[in-house]
Write an enzyme that holds these catalytic residues in place. Structure first.
Site, mmCIF file in Angstrom:
data_model
loop_
_atom_site.group_PDB
_atom_site.id
_atom_site.type_symbol
_atom_site.label_atom_id
_atom_site.label_comp_id
_atom_site.label_asym_id
_atom_site.label_seq_id
_atom_site.Cartn_x
_atom_site.Cartn_y
_atom_site.Cartn_z
ATOM 1 N N ASP A 60 6.874 12.037 -30.598
ATOM 2 C CA ASP A 60 6.258 12.552 -29.367
ATOM 3 C C ASP A 60 4.776 12.214 -29.286
ATOM 4 O O ASP A 60 3.999 12.952 -28.645
ATOM 5 C CB ASP A 60 6.474 14.067 -29.257
ATOM 6 C CG ASP A 60 7.750 14.419 -28.509
ATOM 7 O OD1 ASP A 60 8.236 13.561 -27.748
ATOM 8 O OD2 ASP A 60 8.273 15.534 -28.702
ATOM 9 N N GLN A 66 -13.894 -30.882 2.132
ATOM 10 C CA GLN A 66 -14.601 -31.792 3.032
ATOM 11 C C GLN A 66 -14.630 -33.188 2.430
ATOM 12 O O GLN A 66 -15.092 -33.382 1.307
ATOM 13 C CB GLN A 66 -16.033 -31.278 3.248
ATOM 14 C CG GLN A 66 -16.793 -31.979 4.349
ATOM 15 C CD GLN A 66 -18.050 -31.226 4.724
ATOM 16 O OE1 GLN A 66 -18.036 -30.357 5.588
ATOM 17 N NE2 GLN A 66 -19.147 -31.530 4.058
ATOM 18 N N HIS A 110 4.923 20.471 -33.220
ATOM 19 C CA HIS A 110 6.305 20.135 -32.881
ATOM 20 C C HIS A 110 6.737 18.865 -33.616
ATOM 21 O O HIS A 110 7.847 18.786 -34.168
ATOM 22 C CB HIS A 110 6.439 19.935 -31.366
ATOM 23 C CG HIS A 110 7.734 19.295 -30.953
ATOM 24 N ND1 HIS A 110 8.940 19.955 -31.007
ATOM 25 C CD2 HIS A 110 8.008 18.040 -30.486
ATOM 26 C CE1 HIS A 110 9.905 19.148 -30.593
ATOM 27 N NE2 HIS A 110 9.362 17.975 -30.273
ATOM 28 N N HIS A 161 5.137 19.755 -26.811
ATOM 29 C CA HIS A 161 5.275 18.476 -27.521
ATOM 30 C C HIS A 161 3.957 18.100 -28.194
ATOM 31 O O HIS A 161 3.354 17.067 -27.903
ATOM 32 C CB HIS A 161 5.726 17.377 -26.546
ATOM 33 C CG HIS A 161 7.045 17.657 -25.918
ATOM 34 N ND1 HIS A 161 7.170 18.328 -24.718
ATOM 35 C CD2 HIS A 161 8.309 17.373 -26.331
ATOM 36 C CE1 HIS A 161 8.455 18.430 -24.409
ATOM 37 N NE2 HIS A 161 9.169 17.864 -25.373
ATOM 38 N N THR A 187 -24.076 -38.952 5.382
ATOM 39 C CA THR A 187 -22.710 -38.764 5.863
ATOM 40 C C THR A 187 -22.508 -39.480 7.195
ATOM 41 O O THR A 187 -23.334 -39.362 8.101
ATOM 42 C CB THR A 187 -22.413 -37.258 6.044
ATOM 43 O OG1 THR A 187 -22.596 -36.598 4.796
ATOM 44 C CG2 THR A 187 -20.989 -37.038 6.518
ATOM 45 N N ALA A 234 -18.509 -27.298 7.966
ATOM 46 C CA ALA A 234 -17.732 -26.535 6.984
ATOM 47 C C ALA A 234 -17.694 -25.063 7.369
ATOM 48 O O ALA A 234 -16.650 -24.396 7.245
ATOM 49 C CB ALA A 234 -18.328 -26.705 5.589
#
Length: 536
Positions: free
Chosen positions: A431, A259, A395, A391, A240, A207
């Site tokens: 704003d 695998q 304002h 701003h 295996t 692997a």
């Protein structure tokens, strides 16, 4: 080059077909026919020194043989061997000619069978991959579920006894797995076991070799391969034998290794298994990539939720400030010229929230909104403004005051009560969180805000924050409205705030000018009303 031929013998009485083992090329009549791809007539196999093993069948009684290759296109499919035993008439050239003619039709039939089998297999694979795609992408949210589905489908695809998927940890240069196939089943379905994570170096095992090189590996006997890492077998107690290992590649980078262990119904995994496995690996890569992207997106979303929660906490007004405003929601005296455009708010900054409540009550009555909710709303709006040069909060209030004077002078003759409420709330919020830069700046600097909104960047941001404040239960001054009325109110507020984008304002101003100059303006016409209202 050596090749292996499978030998089947049909006995004279036709009772059975039996496998007689494997033979090597160049030693028997059939092997020679396979090597030369030529039909062969052997009158006496014992006396012919080209074939040291004769027919290759131990104890065989054959004397005269015909060996004819079955060829489809450029592929050798099989060798048909006919033999006559001692004391039977020997094969002759006429027999060979007739056999070749018949076998040519056998080749056509076998080729057609192979085509049909290939198409059937491809159809089955396509159906399989469609089902895989549906299941995998339906369950893409968690890596554990995705890995389990990949292992289950791959195991079924190549008919393996066990399966494993190792994910690549590129930071630690390791392979890791925490979901294991122990051969358990429930109702005929494989059940995978989640255990303590197994990690090992990418330099170890087959692997690891696949993860490093990106190569497919197909091994008949794993324990005879020096690359095989026996540690996993020792930990799991599984032996295996055959092994098929495939990289999962995304963007030229190995992100995982699938695998498959121990082919069922055969000694080893086939080329067809490899081909199907390669196709499936593309789906695995896509699914793992999407899952990773989903997790990243989910993580970012969670971070955003936490950030928004913190923002809500730190931007909402303190309750003690709200309590003070509720107790004294009007200033002791209303400034002179407050009902005119000449009012200047700079000297009255400390009482601007009180003056805003006065404007609301003066326009719509004291019972229009819940007082405590209105107090929280205006104090939180004040905190939502940054301390920039222009701003800023003052304002925002000045624009709201200007709208107040306009609405007072119109005295309900043009706009309805809800339209008037939308206009003054839009004015006070128009704003929110302004950073002191225009839209072009954010777009040219490729700021995150510009990525969020394609047009009217700051204006859409102002509206979004206004909605965020209104969505807080303690700040929702429109909680008395129905769902449809609430949506309509937000639409009107949005339209008014977006119209403060100068790119939109001048367009609407020109459109209104054309209507006025044509003498067709009618405040009751929806389109004319739409053009007019935000211009205030």
């Amino acid at each position: 080059m050596e090749s292996l031929l499978s030998w089947l013998q049909l006995e004279e009485n036709g009772a059975q077909i039996k496998a007689c083992g494997q033979i090597r090329q160049g030693t028997t009549v059939s092997s020679h026919a396979a090597a030369t791809r030529q039909a062969i007539l052997v009158r006496d196999v014992v006396m012919d020194d080209r074939f040291s093993q004769g027919t290759g069948v131990p104890g065989g009684r054959a004397q005269s043989l015909l060996a004819i290759p079955v060829i489809s296109g450029e592929d050798l499919i099989a060798i048909i061997e006919l033999n006559r035993v001692w004391e039977s008439p020997l094969f002759n050239d006429k027999d060979l000619q007739m056999a070749v003619t018949l076998v040519s039709w056998v080749g056509v039939a076998m080729n057609q069978c192979q085509i049909n089998a290939t198409l059937t297999k491809q159809t089955e694979l396509n159906d399989f991959l469609l089902e895989v795609s549906r299941v995998i992408f339906d369950e893409i949210q968690t890596t554990e579920t995705l890995v389990e589905n990949i292992m289950k489908f791959t195991k079924s695809l190549v008919n393996a006894d066990r399966s494993a998927l190792f994910l690549v940890d590129s930071e630690k240069n390791e392979l890791c797995a925490e979901l294991f196939d122990e051969g358990k089943q429930e109702n005929g379905v494989t059940v995978f076991t989640q255990k303590q994570e197994i990690r090992f170096s990418i330099d170890k095992g087959i692997a690891g070799h696949v993860a490093r090189t990106g190569e497919l590996v197909n091994i008949l006997d794993a324990y005879k391969d020096s690359r095989f890492n026996r540690e996993i077998d020792k930990r799991t107690g599984y032996k295996t034998h055959s092994l098929l290992c495939m990289p999962v590649i995304n963007k030229s980078k190995v992100i995982g290794v699938v695998q498959m262990l121990n082919k069922k119904g055969g000694d080893s995994f086939t080329k067809a298994d490899e081909s199907s496995f390669k196709t499936f690996a593309v789906y695995c890569a896509l699914a793992l990539h999407c899952s990773k992207m989903f997790r990243k997106l989910q993580h970012k979303h969670n971070l955003l939720e936490v950030a928004m929660e913190m923002l809500s906490y730190y931007t909402r007004c303190p309750e003690e400030d709200c309590a003070k405003l509720v107790n004294m929601y009007y200033p002791t005296t209303i400034p002179e010229m407050f009902d005119t455009y000449d009012f200047y708010s700079k000297e009255y900054e400390a009482i601007l929230p009180q003056l805003f409540i006065f404007m609301i009550h003066n326009l719509f009555g004291q019972n229009c909104y819940d007082l405590a909710t209105l107090c929280r709303f205006i104090l939180t709006v004040r905190q939502g403004y940054r301390n920039v040069a222009y701003h800023n909060w003052k304002h925002g209030f000045t624009v709201a005051h200007c709208m107040y004077v306009v609405l007072q002078k119109l005295n309900g003759t043009v706009f309805s009560t809800r339209e008037s409420q939308a206009l003054i709330i839009a004015a006070i919020c128009h704003d929110l969180d302004h950073r002191g830069y225009n839209n072009a700046f954010f777009q040219k600097c490729q700021e995150p805000l510009a990525a969020l909104y394609s047009t009217s960047v700051m204006e859409q941001h102002h509206f979004r924050l206004a909605v965020k404040i209104l969505q807080d239960e303690d700040h929702n001054i429109f909680c008395h409205l129905t769902s449809a009325e609430y949506k309509e109110m937000l639409d009107q507020i949005r339209d008014a705030i977006i119209a403060t984008d100068l790119a939109i304002f001048f367009g609407r101003k020109a459109a209104l000018g054309e209507v006025l100059n044509s003498g067709t303006f009618d405040i009751e016409i929806k389109e004319h009303r739409f053009v007019l209202s935000p211009l205030y």
